[in-house]
Write a protein that holds these residues in place. Structure first.
Motif, PDB file in Angstrom:
ATOM      1  N   UNK A  65       0.817  -1.202   0.000  1.00 23.64           N
ATOM      2  CA  UNK A  65       0.000   0.000   0.000  1.00 23.64           C
ATOM      3  C   UNK A  65       0.855   1.258   0.000  1.00 23.64           C
ATOM      4  N   UNK A  66       0.223   2.334  -0.436  1.00 27.72           N
ATOM      5  CA  UNK A  66       0.889   3.635  -0.531  1.00 27.72           C
ATOM      6  C   UNK A  66       0.079   4.651   0.260  1.00 27.72           C
ATOM      7  N   UNK A  67       0.757   5.407   1.105  1.00 29.18           N
ATOM      8  CA  UNK A  67       0.092   6.432   1.901  1.00 29.18           C
ATOM      9  C   UNK A  67       0.115   7.751   1.137  1.00 29.18           C
ATOM     10  N   UNK A  68      -1.063   8.325   0.925  1.00 27.79           N
ATOM     11  CA  UNK A  68      -1.182   9.567   0.174  1.00 27.79           C
ATOM     12  C   UNK A  68      -0.997  10.775   1.093  1.00 27.79           C
ATOM     13  N   UNK A  69      -0.672  11.946   0.532  1.00 30.64           N
ATOM     14  CA  UNK A  69      -0.422  13.145   1.351  1.00 30.64           C
ATOM     15  C   UNK A  69      -1.574  13.523   2.275  1.00 30.64           C
ATOM     16  N   UNK A  70      -2.811  13.194   1.880  1.00 29.23           N
ATOM     17  CA  UNK A  70      -3.964  13.550   2.721  1.00 29.23           C
ATOM     18  C   UNK A  70      -4.228  12.528   3.824  1.00 29.23           C
TER      19      UNK A  70
END
Length: 243
Positions: A65-70
């Motif tokens: 998974x990738x954590x987004x800026x928001x």
């Protein structure tokens, strides 16, 4: 895939997975590795880790998974038993890899740590084939999120997982144990947990699929495949394709 995760509704034990995988791990391209285990929830690879790793997943599931800026999370892929995982791409895309369940892996020496004569063409080919397979899944995932409705997105993902686990290769099997939560399914298809709950209820009431207590059961798989236009050809084993 090298090993299948489900026979009917019974999940193979770790020992059975290892027995199934042993003939592959004895091949020369897998020489010099070591067995490792991780508990559910443990991080296997995270952003900032610059040590590229190669490993064969013997048992259990891995979530990427990738954590987004928001602060929201996007699930990019799931690794299943029999997959070869190379973390080099995860480093570039800033993905985190985490054990969804207790897992067992066979970790290989990194390519840079191998002697030239031991970095066989077979290993390079295996890695290339795995990259091709992952690219095909990611392309289909983009189409899923961008062009399909909520029911089709969810059903398509669950059908894909079933095919990758080899469920439909056995006539008596139409289900599999699934460690995913509704939140994780939602993060993989771009929907909220509330929306996923509603979609799963709709599929159950329509006699298509039941997801309960960690088990996915297809009630009418053929009808579901036709409804969501599921074509598993993008999941064809690499041995059936030419590079």
């Amino acid at each position: 895939m090298f090993a299948y995760g489900v026979w009917g509704m019974v999940t193979l034990t770790t020992a059975e997975y290892e027995l199934s995988a042993s003939r592959h791990l004895k091949r020369r391209e897998f020489a010099g590795g070591a067995y490792r285990g991780y508990q559910a929830g443990e991080t296997i690879f995270e952003v900032g880790n610059r040590r590229a790793r190669i490993f064969y997943l013997i048992s259990g599931w891995i979530i990427s998974w990738k954590l987004l800026p928001n602060g929201t999370r996007m699930v990019s892929d799931f690794s299943l038993p029999g997959d070869i995982v190379w973390t080099a791409s995860a480093e570039l895309s800033r993905e985190t890899m985490q054990a969804l369940s207790n897992i067992r892996i066979y970790e290989l020496p990194a390519l840079g740590d191998r002697k030239p004569e031991s970095a066989s063409n077979d290993l390079h080919r295996a890695l290339l084939l795995e990259m091709v397979r992952r690219q095909a899944r990611l392309t289909e995932r983009m189409a899923n999120i961008g062009r399909r409705d909520a029911l089709a997105r969810t059903a398509h993902l669950l059908l894909e997982l079933a095919v990758r686990l080899g469920v439909f290769q056995h006539e008596s099997a139409d289900g599999f144990e699934c460690p995913l939560t509704q939140a994780e399914i939602g993060d993989a298809v771009g929907l909220s947990t509330v929306h996923i709950n509603r979609v799963l209820k709709d599929m159950r009431l329509s006699g298509l699929l039941i997801f309960k207590s960690g088990v996915v059961e297809f009630l009418d798989r053929k009808k579901l495949e036709e409804l969501v236009d599921f074509d598993p050809s993008y999941l064809a084993p690499p041995a059936e394709r030419r590079l």
